[in-house]
Design a protein around this motif. Structure first.
Motif, mmCIF file in Angstrom:
data_model
loop_
_atom_site.group_PDB
_atom_site.id
_atom_site.type_symbol
_atom_site.label_atom_id
_atom_site.label_comp_id
_atom_site.label_asym_id
_atom_site.label_seq_id
_atom_site.Cartn_x
_atom_site.Cartn_y
_atom_site.Cartn_z
ATOM 1 N N ALA A 222 5.809 -8.056 -8.298
ATOM 2 C CA ALA A 222 4.726 -8.292 -7.331
ATOM 3 C C ALA A 222 5.294 -8.525 -5.932
ATOM 4 O O ALA A 222 4.761 -8.004 -4.935
ATOM 5 C CB ALA A 222 3.874 -9.474 -7.769
ATOM 6 N N SER A 223 6.374 -9.294 -5.846
ATOM 7 C CA SER A 223 6.976 -9.596 -4.550
ATOM 8 C C SER A 223 7.599 -8.354 -3.922
ATOM 9 O O SER A 223 7.388 -8.071 -2.733
ATOM 10 C CB SER A 223 8.036 -10.689 -4.728
ATOM 11 O OG SER A 223 8.694 -10.946 -3.513
ATOM 12 N N LYS A 224 8.360 -7.602 -4.708
ATOM 13 C CA LYS A 224 9.004 -6.408 -4.172
ATOM 14 C C LYS A 224 7.982 -5.342 -3.794
ATOM 15 O O LYS A 224 8.103 -4.674 -2.761
ATOM 16 C CB LYS A 224 9.999 -5.847 -5.191
ATOM 17 C CG LYS A 224 11.267 -6.686 -5.348
ATOM 18 C CD LYS A 224 12.251 -5.992 -6.287
ATOM 19 C CE LYS A 224 13.571 -6.732 -6.329
ATOM 20 N NZ LYS A 224 14.564 -6.051 -7.187
ATOM 21 N N TYR A 225 6.972 -5.181 -4.638
ATOM 22 C CA TYR A 225 5.943 -4.194 -4.337
ATOM 23 C C TYR A 225 5.206 -4.569 -3.049
ATOM 24 O O TYR A 225 5.006 -3.743 -2.159
ATOM 25 C CB TYR A 225 4.953 -4.087 -5.499
ATOM 26 C CG TYR A 225 3.936 -2.983 -5.309
ATOM 27 C CD1 TYR A 225 4.146 -1.717 -5.840
ATOM 28 C CD2 TYR A 225 2.778 -3.197 -4.563
ATOM 29 C CE1 TYR A 225 3.228 -0.699 -5.634
ATOM 30 C CE2 TYR A 225 1.861 -2.188 -4.345
ATOM 31 C CZ TYR A 225 2.088 -0.942 -4.887
ATOM 32 O OH TYR A 225 1.185 0.065 -4.669
ATOM 33 N N SER A 226 4.816 -5.835 -2.956
ATOM 34 C CA SER A 226 4.050 -6.299 -1.795
ATOM 35 C C SER A 226 4.814 -6.122 -0.497
ATOM 36 O O SER A 226 4.219 -5.878 0.567
ATOM 37 C CB SER A 226 3.667 -7.769 -1.986
ATOM 38 O OG SER A 226 2.831 -7.929 -3.122
ATOM 39 N N SER A 227 6.146 -6.218 -0.555
ATOM 40 C CA SER A 227 6.944 -6.063 0.653
ATOM 41 C C SER A 227 6.903 -4.636 1.192
ATOM 42 O O SER A 227 7.249 -4.398 2.352
ATOM 43 C CB SER A 227 8.400 -6.468 0.380
ATOM 44 O OG SER A 227 9.051 -5.510 -0.447
ATOM 45 N N ARG A 228 6.455 -3.680 0.359
ATOM 46 C CA ARG A 228 6.361 -2.271 0.769
ATOM 47 C C ARG A 228 4.956 -1.894 1.231
ATOM 48 O O ARG A 228 4.688 -0.755 1.575
ATOM 49 C CB ARG A 228 6.741 -1.365 -0.421
ATOM 50 C CG ARG A 228 8.208 -1.223 -0.656
ATOM 51 C CD ARG A 228 8.815 -0.193 0.296
ATOM 52 N NE ARG A 228 8.506 1.186 -0.116
ATOM 53 C CZ ARG A 228 7.637 1.998 0.489
ATOM 54 N NH1 ARG A 228 6.949 1.594 1.526
ATOM 55 N NH2 ARG A 228 7.464 3.222 0.058
ATOM 56 N N VAL A 229 4.037 -2.864 1.230
ATOM 57 C CA VAL A 229 2.638 -2.586 1.544
ATOM 58 C C VAL A 229 2.277 -3.193 2.897
ATOM 59 O O VAL A 229 2.499 -4.387 3.111
ATOM 60 C CB VAL A 229 1.706 -3.177 0.455
ATOM 61 C CG1 VAL A 229 0.243 -2.898 0.791
ATOM 62 C CG2 VAL A 229 2.056 -2.617 -0.914
ATOM 63 N N PRO A 230 1.732 -2.418 3.831
ATOM 64 C CA PRO A 230 1.349 -2.982 5.121
ATOM 65 C C PRO A 230 0.429 -4.205 5.015
ATOM 66 O O PRO A 230 0.560 -5.131 5.816
ATOM 67 C CB PRO A 230 0.638 -1.803 5.816
ATOM 68 C CG PRO A 230 1.355 -0.608 5.292
ATOM 69 C CD PRO A 230 1.633 -0.929 3.849
ATOM 70 N N LEU A 231 -0.478 -4.230 4.039
ATOM 71 C CA LEU A 231 -1.339 -5.398 3.873
ATOM 72 C C LEU A 231 -0.627 -6.554 3.175
ATOM 73 O O LEU A 231 -1.187 -7.642 3.041
ATOM 74 C CB LEU A 231 -2.614 -5.027 3.095
ATOM 75 C CG LEU A 231 -3.621 -4.171 3.847
ATOM 76 C CD1 LEU A 231 -4.886 -3.966 3.003
ATOM 77 C CD2 LEU A 231 -4.001 -4.793 5.195
#
Length: 269
Positions: A222-231
């Motif tokens: 979740a943390s790594k994925y979220s770091s790739r998302v503008p939101l």
């Protein structure tokens, strides 16, 4: 031409949702019902489809179907048409992770052709069979219709494999296998082809492209994925409902062959 009404109201419409008892499918069914549609909840497992339909209420009914099997699809669509009298909306949503997660997530160099074919049989063959069967019903009705097909951001772009280091799903290591990307890319190709093929019959065909939805991944993912998302975060399943309703309803009456990304901006980078 009559003046169009730009609304997401689906009162009087019948919607068939494949994968209707799944993580997104249940939300889609509830969203369609809340917008006024009568919903046919289609799933591989009868108990799951019936439970989802009971949860919705409002005349919803469960139907069992293996979308990878032509006879099952034909029987299911006939049963839905017989019960409700028509089909106005198809949410072509069913997909599979297979019954063997270890085989699904094998490295590409070791990937089994049988696993590849199992995934393809649902993720794209099933889309073809269901669109074909429901399309026949819509053509017979002569009043048009809306088909929304669920793809994925990995049908548009390749995965960033760095986010999978240390990542787990339901207790085991994960990745995005090539078969998933290939099948979801094929969904987009099929969507555009059908949009041009059925356009003159006012059957609109669009693709919904969800980004990563929180559904059992570990905190590292979740943390790594979220770091790739503008939101800066993963999606909640309910956030896919609004875009789906736009494509399914008259709010998008002049939209067909479109690929709508609901990905928090992932594909903008």
């Amino acid at each position: 031409m009559t003046q169009p009404v730009f609304t997401s109201d689906l009162t009087g419409k019948v919607a068939l949702v494949t994968g209707g008892a799944g993580i997104l499918g249940r939300r889609f069914c509830k969203g369609l019902a809340a917008a006024g549609a009568t919903v046919a909840v289609v799933d591989l497992y009868a108990d799951a489809a019936d439970a989802a339909a009971r949860d919705i209420g409002d005349g919803a009914k469960g139907f069992v179907c293996d979308v990878a099997e032509p006879d099952s699809v034909t029987s299911c669509v006939a049963a839905v048409e017989d019960h409700f009298g028509r089909i106005d909306i198809l949410l072509n949503n069913a997909a599979t992770k297979t019954g063997d997660l270890e085989a699904l997530f094998k490295p590409f160099e070791e990937y089994s052709l049988s696993t590849w074919r199992e995934v393809m049989s649902v993720n794209i063959d099933g889309m073809f069979l269901m669109a074909q069967a429901v399309g026949r019903v819509m053509l017979k009705q002569g009043t048009g219709g809306s088909i929304v097909q669920t793809s994925s951001i990995y049908g548009l772009v390749g995965p960033d494999n760095r986010i999978y280091e240390g990542s787990h799903y339901l207790g085991g290591p994960i990745n995005t296998p090539a078969v998933y990307s290939a099948s979801k890319s094929a969904v987009i190709g099929l969507t555009r082809w059908l949009a041009t093929y059925w356009g003159e019959q006012n059957i609109r065909v669009n693709a919904l492209v969800p980004g990563g939805v929180a559904s059992g991944q570990n905190e590292i993912f979740a943390s790594k994925y979220s770091s790739r998302v503008p939101l800066g975060r993963m999606a909640e399943a309910d956030e896919m409902v609004g875009p789906m309703l736009f494509l399914a309803s008259a709010a998008s009456s002049y939209v067909t062959g479109h690929v709508l990304s609901a990905d928090g901006g992932w594909t903008a980078w």
